[in-house]
Structure formats: C-alpha cells, structure tokens
Write a protein that holds these residues in place. Structure first.
Motif, PDB file in Angstrom:
ATOM      1  N   MET A  33       0.845  -1.205   0.000  1.00  0.00           N
ATOM      2  CA  MET A  33       0.000   0.000   0.000  1.00  0.00           C
ATOM      3  C   MET A  33       0.888   1.265   0.000  1.00  0.00           C
ATOM      4  SD  MET A  33      -3.050   0.314   2.737  1.00  0.00           S
ATOM      5  CE  MET A  33      -4.249   1.627   2.723  1.00  0.00           C
ATOM      6  N   ILE A  34       1.920   1.258   0.825  1.00  0.00           N
ATOM      7  CA  ILE A  34       2.828   2.412   0.881  1.00  0.00           C
ATOM      8  C   ILE A  34       3.568   2.554  -0.454  1.00  0.00           C
ATOM      9  CG2 ILE A  34       4.852   3.442   2.020  1.00  0.00           C
ATOM     10  CD1 ILE A  34       4.011   1.866   4.583  1.00  0.00           C
ATOM     11  N   LEU A  35       4.092   1.414  -0.961  1.00  0.00           N
ATOM     12  CA  LEU A  35       4.889   1.483  -2.192  1.00  0.00           C
ATOM     13  C   LEU A  35       4.065   1.940  -3.387  1.00  0.00           C
ATOM     14  CD1 LEU A  35       7.212  -1.685  -1.951  1.00  0.00           C
ATOM     15  CD2 LEU A  35       7.689   0.669  -1.232  1.00  0.00           C
ATOM     16  N   SER A  36       2.812   1.489  -3.463  1.00  0.00           N
ATOM     17  CA  SER A  36       2.055   1.872  -4.661  1.00  0.00           C
ATOM     18  C   SER A  36       1.662   3.352  -4.599  1.00  0.00           C
ATOM     19  CB  SER A  36       0.882   0.939  -4.930  1.00  0.00           C
ATOM     20  OG  SER A  36      -0.118   1.153  -4.013  1.00  0.00           O
ATOM     21  N   LEU A  37       1.352   3.862  -3.405  1.00  0.00           N
ATOM     22  CA  LEU A  37       1.060   5.297  -3.301  1.00  0.00           C
ATOM     23  C   LEU A  37       2.335   6.113  -3.578  1.00  0.00           C
ATOM     24  CD1 LEU A  37      -0.814   7.630  -2.675  1.00  0.00           C
ATOM     25  CD2 LEU A  37      -0.507   7.201  -0.232  1.00  0.00           C
ATOM     26  N   ALA A  38       3.459   5.654  -3.013  1.00  0.00           N
ATOM     27  CA  ALA A  38       4.729   6.366  -3.220  1.00  0.00           C
ATOM     28  C   ALA A  38       5.108   6.383  -4.703  1.00  0.00           C
ATOM     29  CB  ALA A  38       5.830   5.707  -2.399  1.00  0.00           C
ATOM     30  N   ASP A  39       4.826   5.287  -5.392  1.00  0.00           N
ATOM     31  CA  ASP A  39       5.145   5.218  -6.811  1.00  0.00           C
ATOM     32  C   ASP A  39       4.399   6.324  -7.580  1.00  0.00           C
ATOM     33  OD1 ASP A  39       6.504   3.707  -8.906  1.00  0.00           O
ATOM     34  OD2 ASP A  39       4.473   3.346  -9.636  1.00  0.00           O
ATOM     35  N   ARG A  40       3.152   6.563  -7.173  1.00  0.00           N
ATOM     36  CA  ARG A  40       2.382   7.628  -7.835  1.00  0.00           C
ATOM     37  C   ARG A  40       2.954   8.996  -7.469  1.00  0.00           C
ATOM     38  NH1 ARG A  40      -3.483   5.780  -6.083  1.00  0.00           N
ATOM     39  NH2 ARG A  40      -4.170   7.642  -7.195  1.00  0.00           N
ATOM     40  N   TYR A  41       3.428   9.132  -6.241  1.00  0.00           N
ATOM     41  CA  TYR A  41       4.040  10.412  -5.864  1.00  0.00           C
ATOM     42  C   TYR A  41       5.347  10.668  -6.622  1.00  0.00           C
ATOM     43  CZ  TYR A  41       0.783  11.878  -2.204  1.00  0.00           C
ATOM     44  OH  TYR A  41      -0.327  12.327  -1.537  1.00  0.00           O
ATOM     45  N   VAL A  42       6.110   9.592  -6.927  1.00  0.00           N
ATOM     46  CA  VAL A  42       7.347   9.789  -7.724  1.00  0.00           C
ATOM     47  C   VAL A  42       6.966  10.444  -9.046  1.00  0.00           C
ATOM     48  CG1 VAL A  42       9.229   8.666  -8.996  1.00  0.00           C
ATOM     49  CG2 VAL A  42       8.643   7.848  -6.723  1.00  0.00           C
ATOM     50  N   THR A  43       5.947   9.893  -9.693  1.00  0.00           N
ATOM     51  CA  THR A  43       5.525  10.416 -10.996  1.00  0.00           C
ATOM     52  C   THR A  43       5.057  11.860 -10.860  1.00  0.00           C
ATOM     53  OG1 THR A  43       4.814   8.178 -11.479  1.00  0.00           O
ATOM     54  CG2 THR A  43       4.055   9.890 -12.983  1.00  0.00           C
ATOM     55  N   GLN A  44       4.237  12.102  -9.855  1.00  0.00           N
ATOM     56  CA  GLN A  44       3.688  13.461  -9.712  1.00  0.00           C
ATOM     57  C   GLN A  44       4.749  14.480  -9.314  1.00  0.00           C
ATOM     58  OE1 GLN A  44      -0.184  14.021  -8.386  1.00  0.00           O
ATOM     59  NE2 GLN A  44      -0.801  11.931  -8.750  1.00  0.00           N
ATOM     60  N   ASN A  45       5.754  14.040  -8.551  1.00  0.00           N
ATOM     61  CA  ASN A  45       6.825  14.967  -8.135  1.00  0.00           C
ATOM     62  C   ASN A  45       7.684  15.421  -9.318  1.00  0.00           C
ATOM     63  OD1 ASN A  45       6.183  15.042  -5.429  1.00  0.00           O
ATOM     64  ND2 ASN A  45       7.611  13.435  -4.837  1.00  0.00           N
ATOM     65  N   ARG A  46       7.561  14.712 -10.442  1.00  0.00           N
ATOM     66  CA  ARG A  46       8.380  15.089 -11.608  1.00  0.00           C
ATOM     67  C   ARG A  46       7.760  16.236 -12.396  1.00  0.00           C
ATOM     68  NH1 ARG A  46      10.781   9.299 -13.767  1.00  0.00           N
ATOM     69  NH2 ARG A  46      12.013   8.924 -11.916  1.00  0.00           N
TER      70      ARG A  46
END
Ligand code: NCD
Length: 316
Positions: A33-46
């Motif tokens: 759950m943490i990793l999949s949300l964080a993965d979306r934040y990586v994309t959005q932080n770009r």
C-alpha cells in the motif's frame, strides 16, 4: 495536477497503523500500500506544481537528535509538498543542553499539539517510547541500530521501479551490518516481499543474531546477485575501536567494478548515504550511470515519506 495529488489519499481503505515505528509490524499488504502510493508520488513529483493541500493545516515536528542530510530534508520536503507546516527541532540549541530529559522534551512538544512527529535518535526504541507519549502519529526516522523503516521502503521502491517486482531477487547487503538499522529494516522488508537477502561482511561487522544468511567472502556472496547495497562504517556506533586498515577493508569489501563483475550482468548498486568513496564504495560505482540507483533512492525517499504521511493521516 494539485487536485490529482489531493485525490491520492482519498477513497482508499484506511492504513491500519497509527504510527510507523518499524518494518517488523507491517504486513506485505501494508508495505504494498505504501509502495504503490509512493510510486504515484514519484511520478507526480516530476511535474510542476508539486505541492498539494492534502495535509494543509497540519504541523509536522521533525525531531532529529542525530545528524542527517537526506532523511531530515526529505521528510521536510515531503511535508511541505503535502501542504503541511514543518518545524525542525535539533538537540543542539535546545534545553536538552541545559539538562532537560528526553522524556520531558517529548512531553513538552506533545503539549504543543503537533499533528505528526518524525523522530531520529541514537537510542533503540526511542520512536516506540515517543509513540507512548505523543497523541499524534510518530514516524521513526532511525532509532540506533534498530530500524529505519522509511529508508527500507524507499530502497524497496527504487528496486521495484527498476525490476518491476521484489519477489525472487537476490539482494546482497554488504559493509557494517552490525551497526546498521538500514540493513535490519531492509532485510525484514525484502524478505517479507519474497526477495532473498544475504549479508556480507567481516565477522566483526556481523550482528550476533542475523536475520538472514551471512557470508564473509564477497566472491561467494556476490554470485548471481541482482542488487548489491553497500553500507558506511558507522564508527559513531562502534563500542570499541575496531581499527580497520582502510586499504584492506576497501580491498576486501569495497564495491568496485571488478567485484560487481561476479554478480549478474544486470546487477544494480544501492547505498543509503552518506557515502565514503574509497572505503565502502569506489567513486566510479557510486556515479555509474546505468548501475547506480543511488540518486533514484533519494528521489524515492521524498515520495515514500509523502506516502507515509498521507496514509497515517487517514488514522486521524
Ligand atoms: C543511514 C542512517 O542514518 O541510518 N543514512 C540515512 O538515513 N540515509 C545510514 C548511515 O548513517 O550510514
């Protein structure tokens, strides 16, 4: 983009933990759950704008009783990206230097009613103690040689983004395992997610009770490795002076292109930082454009901390 970021934390099942104290208590589902949300934040932080108002109106206190560059800064950036106010507290310049106790310091800060506390201390279980004092979620940013959960989560995210899955990977953690909360949290997390973890270090740098297989010989350890994580000699935690000959240490355990050649052709290199070139890692390995995931780890660090704060906010 701001609205999209805000939507991330809404509509999902609440995270079942009030605090993030270690990997030990997380299930594979919690980690996912943490990793999949964080993965979306990586994309959005770009993309700009990177900030949302997900935690608008919240105040995060960063309590760092030990030095830190990337963990403190990335928690600060994560909080600010989510719209929270972040207050940094360091032992230096505080009443701890006038003899105030650790517990009284925590009680005092709790009376100010923060919304989140991030804590790093050299004492094992300091985050656990803090969780019994604070009324708000507590996030462990490193407690002695015990746990460093957000580091393990960001390492896992960097690996998962590279390999697509963690299951079945052979990951070697090498260097000062004995004094490393990073090694412990990583071994716990990666094993839970189906990876095969091997510790590689001289006997003096292996803990008494290892939670995974150990090798003192790098040739044996590195064979078939998908990833090698090197660790700093954490001299500030040595009980006695181990007086290593640094040239011998680099010769036997420093990560170089020659040693990496024993691993799989696709093997990648990780390091939690701070790095000491020429001791645990050669500069050309650290900076290797294809093999090194080190700066990717840093990028994942902000995203993982955003995801953790975001998910713990659902426990309000
Ligand atoms: C690690 C730590 O503090 O445990 N660093 C980090 O958080 N990135 C490792 C270390 O200090 O060597």
């Amino acid at each position: 983009m701001g609205a999209e970021v805000k939507k991330i934390g809404i509509g999902q099942a609440p995270f079942p933990h009030h605090h993030l104290l270690g990997i030990e208590h997380l299930s594979p589902d919690n980690i996912e759950m943490i990793l999949s949300l964080a993965d979306r934040y990586v994309t959005q932080n770009r993309h700009s704008p990177r900030k949302s108002d997900r935690l608008k109106g919240s105040q995060i206190v960063n309590l760092f009783f030990e030095p830190s560059t990337r963990t403190r800064l990335s928690f600060e950036m994560a909080g600010k990206r989510l719209g929270a106010d972040v207050i940094n507290f360091g032992a230096e310049g505080s009443s701890l230097q006038k003899g105030e106790s650790f517990i009284d310091t925590l009680l005092t800060i709790n009376a100010m009613r923060p919304d989140f506390v991030v804590i790093r201390s050299k004492e094992i279980d300091s985050a656990k103690t803090a969780s019994t004092i604070f009324d708000c979620p507590v996030l462990n940013a490193g407690d002695g040689a015990n746990e460093h959960p957000t580091q393990a989560l960001l390492d896992a995210l960097a690996l998962k983004r590279h390999f697509k899955t963690l299951a079945g990977l052979k990951i070697v953690i090498t260097g000062d395992i004995k004094h490393s909360r990073v090694a412990r949290s990583n071994a716990l997390l990666l094993t839970k997610m189906g990876a095969h973890v091997v510790f590689c270090a001289p006997t003096e740098l292996l803990p008494d009770n290892c939670i995974c297989p150990t090798k003192t010989n790098w040739q044996e350890a590195f064979q078939n490795a998908d990833a090698i994580m090197t660790l700093r000699l954490q001299k500030e935690r040595f009980e006695t002076d181990l007086s290593f000959d640094m040239n011998d240490y680099f010769e036997n355990y420093g990560l170089t292109a020659d040693k990496l050649a024993i691993a799989k052709k696709e093997c990648v290199v990780l390091h939690p930082g701070p790095m000491n070139h020429g001791i645990e890692i050669a500069a050309d390995m650290a900076d290797h454009t294809e093999k090194s995931l080190i700066l990717k780890q840093v990028e994942c660090g902000v995203a993982v901390r955003m995801a953790c704060l975001d998910l713990l906010a659902t426990a309000f």
